[in-house]
Design an enzyme around this catalytic site. Structure first.
Site, PDB file in Angstrom:
ATOM      1  N   GLU A 328       1.062  -1.931  -1.299  1.00  0.00           N
ATOM      2  CA  GLU A 328       1.380  -0.579  -1.766  1.00  0.00           C
ATOM      3  C   GLU A 328       0.656   0.442  -0.901  1.00  0.00           C
ATOM      4  O   GLU A 328      -0.518   0.269  -0.563  1.00  0.00           O
ATOM      5  CB  GLU A 328       0.971  -0.418  -3.232  1.00  0.00           C
ATOM      6  CG  GLU A 328       0.968   0.990  -3.770  1.00  0.00           C
ATOM      7  CD  GLU A 328       2.339   1.651  -3.734  1.00  0.00           C
ATOM      8  OE1 GLU A 328       2.443   2.773  -3.207  1.00  0.00           O
ATOM      9  OE2 GLU A 328       3.315   1.027  -4.210  1.00  0.00           O
ATOM     10  N   ASP A 381      10.410  -3.345  -3.870  1.00  0.00           N
ATOM     11  CA  ASP A 381      10.455  -2.298  -4.894  1.00  0.00           C
ATOM     12  C   ASP A 381      10.018  -0.993  -4.239  1.00  0.00           C
ATOM     13  O   ASP A 381       8.921  -0.490  -4.478  1.00  0.00           O
ATOM     14  CB  ASP A 381       9.534  -2.689  -6.057  1.00  0.00           C
ATOM     15  CG  ASP A 381       9.664  -1.738  -7.244  1.00  0.00           C
ATOM     16  OD1 ASP A 381      10.645  -0.970  -7.277  1.00  0.00           O
ATOM     17  OD2 ASP A 381       8.782  -1.768  -8.116  1.00  0.00           O
TER      18      ASP A 381
END
Length: 430
Positions: A328, A381
């Site tokens: 991330e 994602d």
């Protein structure tokens, strides 16, 4: 001159430097806000810069009419530029918040206002250079090439400083609204000090008092707007996101807004104004994204993005998962996913699970150095492919690097949006 010619030239060039820095900040502010509010960074940047450069040319031509009253003309231009440029971000946000979602003609309100501000700011910036050229020649006459070289050197260096100050100082420490208002204040003070200090003898008594009073009024408007900016942002966010907004932070990567999620209210998560997790439908999205990819070997799972922990929650629901790596970019989003009561409850406190391993990095850069054949499943994602900054995460290079880290027979799942509402985005990903 109230000072020696050398000092006077230095002060004029210093004003050129400050005005150039402020002008570039106005441009970047419009591009950033338009990208955030309307989307499609390339289109918004092209509109703002092309309209502004065109307007600068028109402004330069128009400045010829002010040559007889150069000092008062420059003072008026800087005062108006400070007001328009400083308030541009707040005006764009207000129009987007209170009219942008009404549909019909009002739906184009933010775009029309963006063009109008680009045009107005460009006209005023374009008028600056000819007037400053006239002012510096009044101190000491120079041959044209030397004067132009000095002026544009200060202008370009100022633009560099403004361009670097916007992303590294103004945006992270002051935010978009206060940063624009602060820039307008600096612009006004620099222009006013030059005219009322160095060139005050070029002004009539009436002109001096008029510029001073108007400048103080504009300064008061900018200061009042800065003092009210926090209340304004809260009201605008409620208009955009609803009345349940609990958290709104600028992380340096994106703006994160959390609404609801406590007292039995459904959680809404917005990233840069786009809904990522939507209330009662939140589980449906992540279930559909994750579970089809896990219908096979899934002991080792890689999640690219997904710092909110919601995809990881679905992965950990399946038996047989031994390790989940999350890559991330936004560390503050992860911090919220760990600590915010609404978001942590929604993701099932996944970051407390020892199978979760977090890396803060850009997904594409991380994939370049990742070991091959390491994962049974890769879950992308990631932000919507319609956002220009995310297009590299839907490129052939990205898919090639992802294939390299997949074990034989491994699976990749990609968020592609809706085939009915955004068919071009969907089929581009396909």
């Amino acid at each position: 001159m109230p000072v020696r010619p050398g000092t006077g030239r230095f002060l004029v060039l210093a004003c050129v430097f400050v005005c150039a820095a402020c002008g570039l900040v106005y441009e970047l502010e419009l591009v950033a806000f338009a990208s955030y509010l309307i989307g499609d960074t390339v289109t918004q940047a092209s509109v703002v810069l092309s309209v502004m450069v065109f307007a600068m040319g028109i402004g330069s031509l128009g400045a010829k009419r002010l040559r007889r009253h150069t000092a008062v003309g420059f003072g008026a231009v800087e005062t108006l530029l400070a007001l328009v440029g400083g308030c541009s971000a707040m005006a764009l946000y207000a129009v987007f918040a209170w009219t942008g979602g009404w549909g019909g003609l009002w739906a184009e309100g933010p775009r029309c206002l963006l063009v109008a501000f680009s045009l107005a700011i460009g006209l005023l910036i374009g008028a600056e250079v000819p007037l400053l050229m006239e002012l510096i020649q009044r101190i000491r006459r120079q041959d044209a090439p030397t004067a132009v070289a000095d002026l544009f050197a200060a202008d370009y260096v100022g633009a560099l400083v403004g361009g670097l100050a916007f992303p590294f100082v103004l945006l992270p420490f002051f935010g978009q609204l206060t940063g624009a208002l602060l820039t307008g204040t600096v612009n006004l003070v620099a222009g006013g000090a030059l005219v009322l200090g160095l060139f005050r003898r070029d002004l009539t008594r009436r002109a001096r008092w008029s510029l001073l009073l108007v400048g103080l009024t504009v300064l008061g408007v900018l200061a009042s707007a800065a003092a009210l900016s926090a209340d304004f942002e809260r009201a605008a966010r409620r208009a955009v996101y609803g009345t349940d907004v609990r958290v709104a932070v600028q992380t340096g990567v994106q703006e994160v807004v959390l609404a609801g999620g406590t007292d039995g209210r459904p959680l809404d998560l917005y990233l840069d104004g786009r809904l990522r997790v939507g209330g009662q439908d939140a589980r449906r999205y992540h279930e559909a994204l994750v579970h089809p990819a896990l219908t096979g070997p899934h002991a080792r799972v890689l999640i690219l993005g997904g710092g909110d922990g919601l995809a990881a929650r679905e992965v950990l629901r399946r038996p047989g998962v031994r390790r989940v790596d999350i890559v991330e970019l936004d560390a503050k989003l992860v911090r919220l996913a760990r600590s915010d009561p609404g978001l942590a409850a929604a993701n099932g406190h996944v970051y407390a699970d020892p199978r979760i391993h977090l890396t803060i990095a850009d997904a594409l850069g991380w994939l370049r150095t990742a070991p091959g054949a390491s994962y049974d499943v890769v879950i992308a994602d990631l932000p919507d492919p319609g956002i220009t900054a995310s297009t590299k995460l839907y490129s052939e290079e990205f898919y090639g690097l992802t294939r390299r880290v997949l074990a034989p027979g491994g699976r990749l799942v990609v968020h592609a949006g809706s085939v009915t509402t955004r068919p071009r985005v969907f089929w581009t990903v396909a």
